[in-house]
Scaffold this active site. Structure first.
Site, mmCIF file in Angstrom:
data_model
loop_
_atom_site.group_PDB
_atom_site.id
_atom_site.type_symbol
_atom_site.label_atom_id
_atom_site.label_comp_id
_atom_site.label_asym_id
_atom_site.label_seq_id
_atom_site.Cartn_x
_atom_site.Cartn_y
_atom_site.Cartn_z
ATOM 1 C CG ASP A 265 -2.021 -1.243 1.332
ATOM 2 O OD1 ASP A 265 -1.574 -2.260 0.661
ATOM 3 O OD2 ASP A 265 -2.810 -0.773 2.178
ATOM 4 N N GLY A 285 1.708 -1.864 -5.741
ATOM 5 C CA GLY A 285 1.116 -3.458 -5.753
ATOM 6 C C GLY A 285 0.069 -3.610 -4.895
ATOM 7 C CG ASP A 286 -2.930 -4.201 -1.400
ATOM 8 O OD1 ASP A 286 -4.023 -3.506 -1.278
ATOM 9 O OD2 ASP A 286 -2.597 -5.506 -1.211
ATOM 10 C CG ASP A 287 -6.056 -0.855 -1.193
ATOM 11 O OD1 ASP A 287 -6.794 -1.080 -2.294
ATOM 12 O OD2 ASP A 287 -6.249 -1.448 0.040
ATOM 13 C CB SER A 318 -4.056 -0.038 -7.315
ATOM 14 O OG SER A 318 -4.293 -1.272 -6.530
#
Length: 495
Positions: A265, A285-287, A318
């Site tokens: 995140d 790689g996420d939020d 994202s």
């Protein structure tokens, strides 16, 4: 006597006046602003990817010494004053610790500044002190040591129970602080690099015995500023302010691979109050941003909400999760959040609220305004069955309250499902407002504005056509039609 301006000077002033008239009109165009944001996003990614692969074009190579570092505190030191080398090989941990110990003695005299000169500074985790500025010069890069045994173990966060990924102790962050006041991390776009590749690999292979640590974590602190730097390749969440007040994140670039970098995140305000996130570029790689406030019964017991948060002027991406999320760990409550002037591009989801039975808490008074979605699988998501829990002891009757959410001036194109609001009989979603919505779609199917157990209203005409769960009002907010179908379910996850 009236002063007579020379002709050249008069013409210059006229040109400046014309420019001042032209700029606001130019930027007021939605299409023009969108193009500018897209160019900025593309340029940021292009130069980041280029720099990963090599030294870049020669026209961008530096000539001569870097910019001098400004003095922002009454006293300033260089890391080299404490034995720092900056060759990317030497262990700089002791140099950072000696420098910060020296700075801690200047708190009553306005604090001090630690300058990190150009170079690569390999270090194990270290702790900041109050009344401190950490200044990263242009071409300065702090590198996290990859051996996990060098990362200190800490107790689990009190609002998360026994641990986020494993029960028991967790790894601390590369740069850490607790019970601090008046801390600034800034620079001439220097970099803090967690070198998370080995952490991601070991996590996927299930070789870690403790929860991974963030890149930068500040806990139980106030008056924190993060600005004008790059944060990249965190082992876990990138910047995690926990139970903090008065936090500003401005003009920060946050990067991680869009795939194969789990849980990286960008910014995760967690039980934080009075926070601004603005003028940032985030591709992770996420939020990109995830607002949190504790997990199930532990978050309910800790009881610290996230509130009064302003997020604006971001370009975010994202491919795995969402551009901006609230939850799913929101058991302490989330309220009074404004998200405005944000471009979400090439993402799986644009904005999302996620929760579940067992969370308790609330999400309320949330405003989304002037958002652009460019190529997103789903635009707006509210999900009430995100069933991930710390253990089996959560209270299944602890139901979150989701209400008072507005979406205004939401535009975009290349979106597969513009809206998916998935309430339930136990967790209905109340008082949701849509106004000035126009989202170009890529999937020509009837049910692409999806709803279940939601009550709210649509003001004016929006595209695509809204679900039947919502009341209809005209542009003057006069009632046109009341819905009698708030509990109708039209959710299709196969789209």
């Amino acid at each position: 006597m009236v002063e007579t301006l020379p002709v050249g000077r008069f013409q210059l002033q006229q040109q400046r006046l014309e420019l001042k008239r032209w700029i606001p009109a130019f930027l007021s165009s939605h299409k023009t602003l969108f193009v500018l944001l897209w160019i900025a996003a593309f340029g940021s990614v292009f130069f980041w990817q280029w720099n990963i692969g090599g030294s870049g074009f020669s026209i961008f190579a530096k000539v001569g010494p870097g910019r001098p570092m400004p003095k922002m505190r009454p006293f300033a030191f260089n890391l080299t004053d404490f034995g720092g080398v900056g060759d990317g090989v030497a262990d700089e941990t002791a140099a950072f610790e000696r420098a910060i110990l020296a700075i801690s003695k200047f708190g009553k005299r306005g604090g001090a500044q630690l300058n990190v000169p150009p170079g690569k500074w390999l270090t194990a985790p270290f702790n900041l002190t109050s009344h401190m500025t950490l200044f990263l010069a242009e071409d300065a890069e702090i590198l996290g040591i990859q051996e996990e045994k060098r990362w200190a173990l800490m107790p689990p966060l009190p609002s998360y129970g026994y641990g986020r990924e494993h029960n028991g102790s967790r790894y601390g962050s590369l740069i850490h602080g607790q019970n601090l006041r008046d801390v600034v991390i800034t620079g001439h776009n220097g970099t803090i690099n967690g070198q998370g590749q080995s952490w991601w690999k070991k996590y996927r292979q299930k070789l870690l015995n403790h929860s991974r640590g963030p890149l930068v974590q500040i806990m139980w602190s106030s008056d924190i500023v993060i600005s004008d730097i790059t944060l990249r390749d965190s082992p876990f969440w990138t910047f995690h302010p926990y139970d903090c007040k008065n936090v500003t994140v401005r003009n920060v670039t946050i990067l991680a691979p869009i795939f194969e970098a789990p849980n990286t995140d960008g910014i995760d305000p967690d039980s934080c109050e009075d926070m601004v996130i603005e003028d940032c570029y985030i591709s992770v790689g996420d939020d990109a941003v995830a607002i949190k406030s504790g997990w199930d019964q532990y978050g309910i017991a800790y009881g610290r909400p996230s509130r009064n948060i302003l997020i604006r002027n971001l370009i975010i991406r994202s491919m795995v999760s969402a551009g901006i999320s609230i939850g799913s760990e929101m058991s302490g409550g989330v309220s009074n959040v404004t998200v405005e002037n944000v471009l979400v591009w090439s993402s799986r989801r644009a904005v999302r609220i996620k929760t579940a039975a067992g969370r308790g808490g609330y999400v309320r008074d949330i405003t989304y305004r002037n958002l652009t979605f460019d190529n997103a699988r789903v635009g707006i998501v509210i999900k009430t069955d995100y069933n991930e829990h710390p253990d089996d002891d959560f209270d299944r009757k602890a139901l979150p309250i989701i209400r008072d959410i507005s979406f205004t001036e939401i535009h975009g194109h290349g979106v597969r499902v513009p809206v998916r609001i998935h309430g339930s009989k136990d967790i209905p979603i109340r008082n949701v407002t849509f106004r000035d919505i126009s989202i170009g779609i890529t999937y020509k199917k009837k049910h692409i504005f999806q709803c279940a157990f939601v009550e709210g209203r649509v003001i004016g005409t929006i595209f695509p056509a809204p679900c039947e769960n919502l009341d209809r009002y005209d542009e003057e907010e006069r009632l046109v039609k009341l819905s009698a179908a708030q509990n109708v379910t039209d959710i299709d996850y196969d789209i």
